[in-house]
Design a protein around this motif. Structure first.
Motif, short mmCIF file in Angstrom:
data_model
loop_
_atom_site.label_atom_id
_atom_site.label_comp_id
_atom_site.label_asym_id
_atom_site.label_seq_id
_atom_site.Cartn_x
_atom_site.Cartn_y
_atom_site.Cartn_z
N ARG A 31 0.57 -0.97 0.05
CA ARG A 31 -0.06 -0.07 -0.13
C ARG A 31 0.88 1.28 0.10
NH1 ARG A 31 -5.36 -1.31 3.85
NH2 ARG A 31 -6.21 -2.81 2.44
N VAL A 32 2.02 1.24 0.87
CA VAL A 32 3.10 2.54 0.73
C VAL A 32 3.52 2.66 -0.49
CG1 VAL A 32 4.97 3.44 1.89
CG2 VAL A 32 3.33 2.38 3.35
N MET A 33 3.71 1.55 -1.14
CA MET A 33 4.52 1.87 -2.76
C MET A 33 3.38 2.26 -3.53
SD MET A 33 7.26 -1.62 -2.73
CE MET A 33 6.36 -2.45 -3.98
N ALA A 34 2.20 1.63 -3.43
CA ALA A 34 0.93 2.35 -4.38
C ALA A 34 0.86 3.77 -4.17
CB ALA A 34 -0.19 1.38 -4.27
N LEU A 35 0.98 3.95 -2.89
CA LEU A 35 0.74 5.60 -2.27
C LEU A 35 1.79 6.31 -2.94
CD1 LEU A 35 -0.76 5.47 1.20
CD2 LEU A 35 -1.86 6.29 -0.86
N GLU A 36 3.04 5.88 -2.98
CA GLU A 36 4.18 6.72 -3.55
C GLU A 36 4.13 6.84 -5.01
OE1 GLU A 36 7.56 4.40 -2.13
OE2 GLU A 36 7.72 5.68 -0.26
N ALA A 37 3.41 5.75 -5.75
CA ALA A 37 3.57 5.83 -7.12
C ALA A 37 2.36 6.94 -7.40
CB ALA A 37 2.93 4.49 -7.56
N ARG A 38 1.30 6.87 -6.63
CA ARG A 38 0.24 7.85 -7.08
C ARG A 38 0.51 9.25 -6.73
NH1 ARG A 38 -4.75 5.80 -3.64
NH2 ARG A 38 -6.22 6.47 -5.42
N LEU A 39 1.44 9.55 -5.44
CA LEU A 39 1.88 10.81 -5.18
C LEU A 39 2.92 11.53 -6.19
CD1 LEU A 39 2.43 12.83 -3.06
CD2 LEU A 39 4.30 11.83 -2.06
N ALA A 40 3.80 10.58 -6.73
CA ALA A 40 4.73 10.81 -7.72
C ALA A 40 3.80 11.30 -9.07
CB ALA A 40 5.69 9.40 -8.16
#
Length: 130
Positions: A31-40
Motif C-alpha cells: 500500500r505504501v508503494m502504491a501511495l508513493e506511485a500515486r504521489l509521484a
C-alpha cells in the motif's frame, strides 16, 4: 518431555503470529508503494499544470503587450480630426512672415535690423501653376 511440549506449542503459536504479522507488514508495504506511485503521478501533474500556468501567464503578458502595440499603431494611423477645417490660402497669402528675433539674428544679414521682415516662399504652393 512434558517440558518440551508446552514450549513447542508456544513456539508454534509464536510462529503463526509472526507469520500473520509479516503478512500485515507485506500488505502495508504494498500500500505504501502504491501511495508513493500515486504521489509521484500527482506531483508530475502539478508540475505540468504549473508549467501550463506559467505558459498562460507568459501568453497573457505577450497578448497584453501586443494589444497595446496594436492600439498604439491604430492611434497613429487614425486620421487626425481637425477642430476647424483650414481654408485654402489666397494667392496673396502664399508667403510666410518670419520675424527676426535675437535668437535667429545670427543667421540674418549683418546689416539687417530687428524690425526687418523676411518673406519665405510657402512650400505648399506650386510655383509652376501660380
Amino acid at each position: 518431555m512434558t517440558i518440551s511440549s508446552p514450549r513447542s506449542a508456544f513456539e508454534q503459536q509464536l510462529c503463526s503470529q509472526l507469520l500473520s504479522l509479516s503478512g500485515v507488514a507485506e500488505i502495508l508495504a504494498d500500500r505504501v508503494m502504491a501511495l508513493e506511485a500515486r504521489l509521484a503521478e500527482v506531483e508530475g501533474q502539478q508540475l505540468a499544470d504549473a508549467a501550463d500556468v506559467a505558459i498562460n501567464d507568459d501568453a497573457d503578458e505577450l497578448l497584453s503587450a501586443s494589444e497595446e502595440k496594436v492600439r498604439m499603431l491604430r492611434d497613429r494611423l487614425a486620421p487626425v480630426e481637425l477642430a476647424e477645417p483650414q481654408p485654402q490660402p489666397q494667392p496673396e497669402e502664399t508667403a510666410e512672415v518670419i520675424q527676426l528675433t535675437p535668437d535667429n539674428e545670427d543667421t540674418a544679414e549683418p546689416n539687417a535690423s530687428s524690425d526687418d521682415t523676411e518673406y519665405v516662399d510657402d512650400p505648399q504652393i506650386d510655383l509652376m501653376t501660380a
